[in-house]
Motif scaffolding. Structure first.
Motif, PDB file in Angstrom:
ATOM      1  N   ILE A 253      36.213  60.204  26.423  1.00 16.80           N
ATOM      2  CA  ILE A 253      37.062  59.262  27.150  1.00 16.80           C
ATOM      3  C   ILE A 253      38.541  59.626  27.007  1.00 16.80           C
ATOM      4  O   ILE A 253      39.242  59.757  28.017  1.00 16.80           O
ATOM      5  N   PRO A 254      39.079  59.840  25.809  1.00 12.70           N
ATOM      6  CA  PRO A 254      40.483  60.263  25.709  1.00 12.70           C
ATOM      7  C   PRO A 254      40.719  61.632  26.357  1.00 12.70           C
ATOM      8  O   PRO A 254      41.792  61.877  26.919  1.00 12.70           O
TER       9      PRO A 254
ATOM     10  N   ILE B 153      43.195  64.844  30.725  1.00 10.15           N
ATOM     11  CA  ILE B 153      43.024  65.691  31.907  1.00 10.15           C
ATOM     12  C   ILE B 153      43.572  64.998  33.154  1.00 10.15           C
ATOM     13  O   ILE B 153      44.204  65.634  34.001  1.00 10.15           O
ATOM     14  N   PHE B 154      43.364  63.688  33.249  1.00  8.93           N
ATOM     15  CA  PHE B 154      43.916  62.940  34.371  1.00  8.93           C
ATOM     16  C   PHE B 154      45.442  63.070  34.411  1.00  8.93           C
ATOM     17  O   PHE B 154      46.037  63.320  35.464  1.00  8.93           O
ATOM     18  N   PHE B 155      46.091  62.890  33.262  1.00 10.82           N
ATOM     19  CA  PHE B 155      47.545  62.970  33.245  1.00 10.82           C
ATOM     20  C   PHE B 155      48.055  64.380  33.495  1.00 10.82           C
ATOM     21  O   PHE B 155      49.112  64.564  34.111  1.00 10.82           O
ATOM     22  N   ILE B 156      47.337  65.388  33.028  1.00  9.94           N
ATOM     23  CA  ILE B 156      47.737  66.767  33.341  1.00  9.94           C
ATOM     24  C   ILE B 156      47.705  66.971  34.848  1.00  9.94           C
ATOM     25  O   ILE B 156      48.649  67.508  35.443  1.00  9.94           O
TER      26      ILE B 156
ATOM     27  N   LEU C  68      25.993  61.046  23.181  1.00  6.28           N
ATOM     28  CA  LEU C  68      26.393  59.636  23.131  1.00  6.28           C
ATOM     29  C   LEU C  68      27.359  59.377  21.978  1.00  6.28           C
ATOM     30  O   LEU C  68      28.299  58.590  22.109  1.00  6.28           O
ATOM     31  N   ASP C  69      27.136  60.040  20.842  1.00  5.22           N
ATOM     32  CA  ASP C  69      28.056  59.893  19.713  1.00  5.22           C
ATOM     33  C   ASP C  69      29.431  60.477  20.033  1.00  5.22           C
ATOM     34  O   ASP C  69      30.443  60.013  19.502  1.00  5.22           O
ATOM     35  N   LEU C  70      29.473  61.485  20.879  1.00  2.31           N
ATOM     36  CA  LEU C  70      30.737  62.154  21.192  1.00  2.31           C
ATOM     37  C   LEU C  70      31.501  61.513  22.352  1.00  2.31           C
ATOM     38  O   LEU C  70      32.603  61.959  22.662  1.00  2.31           O
ATOM     39  N   THR C  71      30.960  60.484  22.964  1.00  2.00           N
ATOM     40  CA  THR C  71      31.677  59.850  24.079  1.00  2.00           C
ATOM     41  C   THR C  71      33.011  59.266  23.643  1.00  2.00           C
ATOM     42  O   THR C  71      33.915  59.124  24.462  1.00  2.00           O
ATOM     43  N   VAL C  72      33.154  58.957  22.363  1.00  2.00           N
ATOM     44  CA  VAL C  72      34.444  58.461  21.878  1.00  2.00           C
ATOM     45  C   VAL C  72      35.527  59.525  22.017  1.00  2.00           C
ATOM     46  O   VAL C  72      36.710  59.208  22.033  1.00  2.00           O
ATOM     47  N   ASN C  73      35.141  60.795  22.114  1.00  2.00           N
ATOM     48  CA  ASN C  73      36.111  61.868  22.338  1.00  2.00           C
ATOM     49  C   ASN C  73      36.214  62.236  23.812  1.00  2.00           C
ATOM     50  O   ASN C  73      37.248  62.723  24.251  1.00  2.00           O
TER      51      ASN C  73
ATOM     52  N   GLY D  79      48.061  70.901  24.796  1.00  2.00           N
ATOM     53  CA  GLY D  79      47.696  71.259  23.418  1.00  2.00           C
ATOM     54  C   GLY D  79      46.832  70.197  22.773  1.00  2.00           C
ATOM     55  O   GLY D  79      45.866  70.503  22.072  1.00  2.00           O
ATOM     56  N   THR D  80      47.174  68.945  23.038  1.00  3.34           N
ATOM     57  CA  THR D  80      46.359  67.847  22.517  1.00  3.34           C
ATOM     58  C   THR D  80      44.946  67.894  23.100  1.00  3.34           C
ATOM     59  O   THR D  80      43.964  67.697  22.380  1.00  3.34           O
ATOM     60  N   ALA D  81      44.835  68.185  24.394  1.00  5.31           N
ATOM     61  CA  ALA D  81      43.522  68.277  25.038  1.00  5.31           C
ATOM     62  C   ALA D  81      42.709  69.428  24.441  1.00  5.31           C
ATOM     63  O   ALA D  81      41.517  69.268  24.159  1.00  5.31           O
ATOM     64  N   ILE D  82      43.330  70.567  24.231  1.00  2.27           N
ATOM     65  CA  ILE D  82      42.627  71.725  23.660  1.00  2.27           C
ATOM     66  C   ILE D  82      42.161  71.418  22.235  1.00  2.27           C
ATOM     67  O   ILE D  82      41.021  71.717  21.862  1.00  2.27           O
ATOM     68  N   LEU D  83      43.034  70.817  21.446  1.00  5.34           N
ATOM     69  CA  LEU D  83      42.639  70.468  20.079  1.00  5.34           C
ATOM     70  C   LEU D  83      41.513  69.436  20.066  1.00  5.34           C
ATOM     71  O   LEU D  83      40.610  69.505  19.227  1.00  5.34           O
ATOM     72  N   LEU D  84      41.539  68.498  21.007  1.00  3.04           N
ATOM     73  CA  LEU D  84      40.464  67.505  21.089  1.00  3.04           C
ATOM     74  C   LEU D  84      39.147  68.149  21.501  1.00  3.04           C
ATOM     75  O   LEU D  84      38.087  67.774  20.998  1.00  3.04           O
ATOM     76  N   ILE D  85      39.193  69.146  22.384  1.00  5.37           N
ATOM     77  CA  ILE D  85      37.976  69.867  22.769  1.00  5.37           C
ATOM     78  C   ILE D  85      37.386  70.593  21.556  1.00  5.37           C
ATOM     79  O   ILE D  85      36.173  70.535  21.306  1.00  5.37           O
ATOM     80  N   ILE D  86      38.241  71.254  20.788  1.00  5.11           N
ATOM     81  CA  ILE D  86      37.779  71.965  19.588  1.00  5.11           C
ATOM     82  C   ILE D  86      37.198  70.982  18.575  1.00  5.11           C
ATOM     83  O   ILE D  86      36.118  71.207  18.003  1.00  5.11           O
TER      84      ILE D  86
END
Length: 85
Positions: free
Chosen positions: A19-20, A25-28, A12-17, A53-60
């Motif tokens: 959503i973006p 992923i939608f735009f990819i 639940l704390d990580l839902t802020v990450n 790259g932004t998606a990968i960095l956000l996953i990390i």
């Protein structure tokens, strides 16, 4: 006993990450299926590199944030258990 790295509260704390990440992923997917401005190899590869790259960095970042939140919660629980004695 196996411990989960991400329990329900941590997720639940990580839902802020999440959503973006879903938006990225939608735009990819959208730009992979539909090329509204045509296909130029340089521009298309640059576009996917930036968004991917932004998606990968956000996953990390999300993974390490989850580990930090989980560790902090465990330490708080340990401190509260120690104080109760």
């Amino acid at each position: 006993m196996t411990e989960k790295v991400f329990d329900r509260e941590t997720l639940l704390d990580l839902t802020v990450n999440f959503i973006p990440l879903g938006i990225l992923i939608f735009f990819i997917g959208a730009f992979a299926l539909v090329a509204p401005w045509g296909v130029d190899p340089l521009i298309t590869s640059l576009q996917f590199t930036i968004v991917g790259g932004t998606a990968i960095l956000l996953i990390i970042l999300t993974y390490y944030a989850g580990k930090a939140i989980s560790t902090a919660e465990q330490e708080m629980e340990a401190d509260h258990g120690h104080d109760a004695e």
